[in-house]
Design an enzyme around this catalytic site. Structure first.
Site, PDB file in Angstrom:
ATOM      1  N   LEU A  50       0.886  -1.171   0.000  1.00  0.00           N
ATOM      2  CA  LEU A  50       0.000   0.000   0.000  1.00  0.00           C
ATOM      3  C   LEU A  50       0.914   1.209   0.000  1.00  0.00           C
ATOM      4  CD1 LEU A  50      -3.010   0.815   0.173  1.00  0.00           C
ATOM      5  CD2 LEU A  50      -2.771   0.876   2.652  1.00  0.00           C
ATOM      6  N   ASP A  51       0.787   2.060  -1.027  1.00  0.00           N
ATOM      7  CA  ASP A  51       1.700   3.194  -1.199  1.00  0.00           C
ATOM      8  C   ASP A  51       1.793   4.047   0.068  1.00  0.00           C
ATOM      9  OD1 ASP A  51       2.216   2.455  -3.764  1.00  0.00           O
ATOM     10  OD2 ASP A  51       0.949   3.981  -4.709  1.00  0.00           O
TER      11      ASP A  51
END
Length: 319
Positions: A50-51
C-alpha cells in the site's frame, strides 16, 4: 560515558492476521516491521503493498498466515479516494509537478453526468500502468525509469471495476469523491486521471484510502499507535486466526486419521464436489490444516501447515 546497549526482545512464534489501519506517509514494509516488533514475532509479511501516500487496510500476516498471503494479493479491493479536478500532475497524485491547469465547470459535476461517467468506467476496462508504479520492465521498476526522466512503453492491462460511485465534495467545487470496488491490479491513480480526462479538465489523486480486501474490512482494523498503547498481552487479542485469509472458500473437515495423512501430503478420497480451492480443517480439535483442490472426489493438497504450526496456533501466545 557510553550508553548501555538496549536489551534485545526475544522473538516468539506468532500465527494469525493483524488488520492494520496504515497511516499516510508510512511504507507498508515499515508498518509490518513495527507491528512485528510490537508482537515480538518471529515471522511477518503483508498481503500486497500500500503506497506511502495511501492510508487504510493493511493485513499483516504472522507465522503460518504468511503461507496464504497470496490469496489476499489476488483478491478484490475497495477504496475511497478524493480527486482534485482541473489539475494534472507528473505522477498522477499530489506529489508530482503540475503539468496542466484547466477550469472546472459546475456542469461537469451534475449528478446525471457523474452517474453516466461512473457507468462508463464500470465493468472490464483497460488501463495503462503509470510510470510511477512498482511494475517492472526488464527487471527494473517503472518508478526508477520515471525518476531518471525516462518514459517507457507500457502495454494496456485489463482490470475489472465491480462498482464505482462519483460524488461532488460539498465544500470544494474542484474536488470529486470516488468509491470503488475493483479487481487486483487496478491503479486508482490511473482511474482518477482517466476520469479527469473524460470530464475534459484533467485530475489527479488527492487522497487514497483502502477500505477492504477480500473478506477483510477496515472496520476491524487497529492503528499502530493504538496497538503500541496496549500492554503486550493485550496486543495478541487483536489477531485474527489464520483462516481469516480463507474466508469465502468452501471447507472440508477431516477426521484424525485422514487429517494426519493429508498433512503428510497424501491425497484423500471423499464425496466432495470439484473446487479449485478449499480450506481444509481437522475435526478434533478443529484446526486449519491447509488448502487443497477437489478433483473427481480427490482432495489434493496445495498448501499445508506443519504440525508445529498447528499446535502453536491452538495455544495462547501469552500465559
Amino acid at each position: 560515558m557510553t550508553a548501555e546497549p538496549r536489551a534485545r526482545v526475544p522473538r516468539r512464534p506468532v500465527h494469525g492476521v493483524l488488520l492494520l489501519d496504515k497511516p499516510v506517509g508510512l511504507s507498508a514494509q515499515t508498518a509490518v516491521s513495527r507491528a512485528k516488533g510490537m508482537l515480538a514475532a518471529e515471522k511477518a509479511g503483508h498481503t500486497g503493498t500500500l503506497d506511502p501516500l495511501a492510508s487504510g487496510l493493511l493485513p499483516v500476516c504472522f507465522g503460518a498466515a504468511t503461507k496464504f498471503a497470496q490469496l489476499q494479493l489476488d483478491a478484490d479491493k475497495a477504496y475511497e479516494a478524493t480527486l482534485r479536478l482541473g489539475v494534472r500532475t507528473t505522477t498522477g497524485d499530489a506529489e508530482g509537478d503540475v503539468v496542466t491547469v484547466a477550469p472546472v465547470d459546475a456542469v461537469m459535476l451534475a449528478p446525471e453526468r457523474l452517474r453516466a461517467l461512473a457507468q462508463r468506467f464500470t465493468g472490464e476496462i483497460e488501463q495503462i500502468p503509470p510510470m510511477h508504479s512498482a511494475l517492472k520492465k526488464d527487471g527494473k521498476a517503472l518508478y526508477e525509469y520515471a525518476r531518471a526522466s525516462i518514459e517507457v512503453e507500457r502495454a494496456p492491462r485489463r482490470v475489472t471495476i465491480h462498482a464505482l460511485t462519483l460524488e461532488p465534495v460539498a465544500d470544494d467545487p474542484a474536488a470529486l469523491r470516488l468509491t470503488v470496488r475493483c479487481s487486483k491490479g487496478t491503479y486508482v491513480r490511473t482511474l482518477a486521471e482517466d476520469i479527469g480526462a473524460a470530464l475534459g479538465c484533467g485530475a489527479h489523486l488527492l487522497s487514497l484510502r483502502r477500505t477492504a480486501t477480500g473478506g477483510l474490512s477496515l472496520d476491524d482494523a487497529i492503528t499502530l499507535d493504538a496497538l503500541q498503547a496496549l500492554p503486550p498481552e493485550e496486543r495478541q487479542r487483536h489477531l485474527l486466526p489464520t483462516e481469516a485469509l480463507l474466508r469465502g472458500l468452501p471447507t472440508v473437515a477431516l477426521g484424525e486419521r485422514d487429517a494426519g495423512r493429508f498433512l503428510s501430503g497424501l491425497r484423500r478420497r471423499g464425496p466432495w464436489p470439484d473446487a479449485a480451492l478449499v480450506a481444509v480443517f481437522g475435526e478434533r480439535p478443529r484446526a486449519l490444516l491447509g488448502t487443497a483442490r477437489c478433483v473427481a472426489g480427490e482432495l489434493i493438497p496445495v498448501r499445508l501447515l506443519s504440525p508445529t504450526e498447528i499446535a502453536q496456533s491452538l495455544q495462547p501466545s501469552f500465559p
